[in-house]
Design an enzyme around this catalytic site. Sequence first.
Site, short mmCIF file in Angstrom:
data_model
loop_
_atom_site.label_atom_id
_atom_site.label_comp_id
_atom_site.label_asym_id
_atom_site.label_seq_id
_atom_site.Cartn_x
_atom_site.Cartn_y
_atom_site.Cartn_z
N ARG A 32 1.61 -8.80 -5.78
CA ARG A 32 1.07 -9.35 -4.54
C ARG A 32 0.44 -10.72 -4.72
NH1 ARG A 32 0.43 -4.31 -1.41
NH2 ARG A 32 -0.62 -4.65 0.55
N ARG A 56 -5.95 -8.73 6.08
CA ARG A 56 -4.80 -8.44 5.22
C ARG A 56 -3.68 -9.44 5.45
NH1 ARG A 56 -3.82 -2.80 7.14
NH2 ARG A 56 -1.89 -2.84 5.95
N ARG A 88 -5.11 5.25 9.26
CA ARG A 88 -5.49 4.52 8.04
C ARG A 88 -6.73 3.69 8.28
NH1 ARG A 88 -0.73 1.62 4.68
NH2 ARG A 88 -2.41 0.12 4.40
N ARG A 131 0.45 2.14 14.08
CA ARG A 131 0.39 3.01 12.90
C ARG A 131 -1.02 3.59 12.73
NH1 ARG A 131 1.91 0.48 7.18
NH2 ARG A 131 -0.21 -0.31 7.20
N LYS A 164 7.97 -1.95 4.78
CA LYS A 164 8.28 -1.77 3.36
C LYS A 164 8.21 -0.30 2.93
CE LYS A 164 5.08 -4.40 1.53
NZ LYS A 164 4.40 -4.82 2.77
P1 AMP Z 1 -0.48 -1.27 1.23
O1 AMP Z 1 -0.32 0.18 1.52
O2 AMP Z 1 0.60 -1.80 0.31
O3 AMP Z 1 -0.64 -2.09 2.46
O4 AMP Z 1 -1.85 -1.42 0.40
C1 AMP Z 1 -3.08 -1.03 0.95
C2 AMP Z 1 -4.21 -1.70 0.21
O5 AMP Z 1 -4.20 -1.31 -1.18
C3 AMP Z 1 -4.15 -3.22 0.17
O6 AMP Z 1 -4.70 -3.82 1.33
C4 AMP Z 1 -4.97 -3.53 -1.08
O7 AMP Z 1 -6.36 -3.39 -0.84
C5 AMP Z 1 -4.56 -2.42 -2.00
N1 AMP Z 1 -3.37 -2.82 -2.77
C6 AMP Z 1 -2.10 -2.32 -2.69
N2 AMP Z 1 -1.28 -2.94 -3.54
C7 AMP Z 1 -2.02 -3.87 -4.18
C8 AMP Z 1 -1.75 -4.85 -5.18
N3 AMP Z 1 -0.52 -5.02 -5.67
N4 AMP Z 1 -2.78 -5.62 -5.60
C9 AMP Z 1 -4.02 -5.46 -5.13
N5 AMP Z 1 -4.34 -4.58 -4.18
C10 AMP Z 1 -3.36 -3.78 -3.70
#
Ligand code: AMP
Length: 191
Positions: A90, A146, A135, A129, A15
Amino acid sequence: MSARLILLGAPGAGKGTQAVKLAERLGVPAISTGDIFRANIKGGTALGKLAQEYSSRGELVPDEVTDSMVRDRLAEPDAAQGFLLDGYPRNAAQVAALDATLTEAGAALDVALELTVDPEVVVPRLLKRAEIEGREDDTEPVIRRRLDVYAEETAPISGLYAARGLLVQVDGLGEVDQVTERLLAAIDSRI
Ligand code: AMP
């Protein structure tokens, strides 16, 4: 062109990479909630401290915090003509919050794109990654959590958008540019 889009898909579906490329081509900002949280974590802000508590465990940051962060970001002038949301909404409550934010602004989503990938490819991709980007939430147990949260809370929301006739699924497997072209074709057919 005005385009209000969300990009759905499992962790590791690609994404983030696609959001940046698509946003560039469409001339709208790519807004990644994960990136905003990571920037705050790096900057040591209060929001960052809170976000880290959750993201380091693979959990979602509480909705009130995430929803108001997105509401504020969408109120910025560069998002007035369109945006591409990556990683938001989400869960079903965030879908409702986004609806409310857009209704208030007199706007509506054009398309909900979903990048589909074989779940088998996702874990190795995320582990790779982790080696490249380091990360904190890309360790195997956190990745597993996740993915569980995704399956329980996030995957079902594509059904909500499908019921509204907004969902377009795009195969996320293949070369990056090839996937971008597929996504652009899917968008073109809708707006
Ligand atoms: P991502 O980079 O989109 O995988 O997001 C990394 C982390 O940020 C996720 O595992 C959540 O802990 C937090 N996060 C990102 N987007 C959201 C969201 N829409 N709602 C809640 N937590 C989020």
